[in-house]
Design an enzyme around this catalytic site. Sequence first.
Site, PDB file in Angstrom:
ATOM      1  N   ASP A 276      10.417   4.244 -41.123  1.00 25.73           N
ATOM      2  CA  ASP A 276       9.887   5.404 -41.842  1.00 25.73           C
ATOM      3  C   ASP A 276       9.041   6.200 -40.859  1.00 25.73           C
ATOM      4  O   ASP A 276       7.959   5.773 -40.491  1.00 25.73           O
ATOM      5  CB  ASP A 276       9.050   4.951 -43.040  1.00 25.73           C
TER       6      ASP A 276
ATOM      7  N   ARG B  48       7.856   9.239 -41.366  1.00 20.30           N
ATOM      8  CA  ARG B  48       7.123  10.333 -41.995  1.00 20.30           C
ATOM      9  C   ARG B  48       5.648  10.282 -41.622  1.00 20.30           C
ATOM     10  O   ARG B  48       5.075   9.229 -41.425  1.00 20.30           O
ATOM     11  CB  ARG B  48       7.281  10.277 -43.519  1.00 20.30           C
TER      12      ARG B  48
END
Length: 215
Positions: free
Chosen positions: A143, A145
Amino acid sequence: MGTAVKSPASAAKVRTRVTVPLEFPDGYTTTAEVFTFTGLEDGREHLALALGQWRSVLAGGGAPLVRPHSECLTGDVFGSQRCDCGPQLREAVERISGEGGFLLYLRQEGRGIGLYAKLDAYALQEAGLDTYEANLALGRGEDERDYAVAAQMLRALGADRIRLLSNNPDKALQLDALGVQVVDRVPTGVHLTEANAAYLSAKVSHTHHTLALPA
Ligand SMILES: [Zn+2]
């Protein structure tokens, strides 16, 4: 990236605001004030959609309801059933319109790896990997982000304290570390379909998303 935490983000400024009437495919309508910014750390064109009575919430010292939504072209625009992004976006817009707050539309497609890589990851998932394993197999973070720009936008809008509409504990941790106080975490609904069941279950087992899925 991921759970790595940065120091409080630098300041961004509101660049423009424009009123945009919205109508969703199911007929739901609302009006957004769409904000653009200068000074966002990654130089991308992120948006804040201000919805409902957000001005009076802020003026009264309240904490607006905020959803950071990461762009998902396939889910948001084309109604892909592989994920729950489209229904999450639709739900968030209505709930925020009702309570006053912001939808932050973050241009970090595919958990930050980009659109083509996301589709490559789908291909690997068809071969049996889950959504996180697939990102790793592509040599990317599971991930990538980063919520620094979300914190920058919120502070530019005058929202230092928020109620976070999310099932993702990582978002709350990152925002807190970036100087935005999360006074409450508000769970979203579960948008389960046959096509996204494996994806949602990976979210729960892997990153402790607070989704109540049927066994
Ligand atoms: Zn999606």
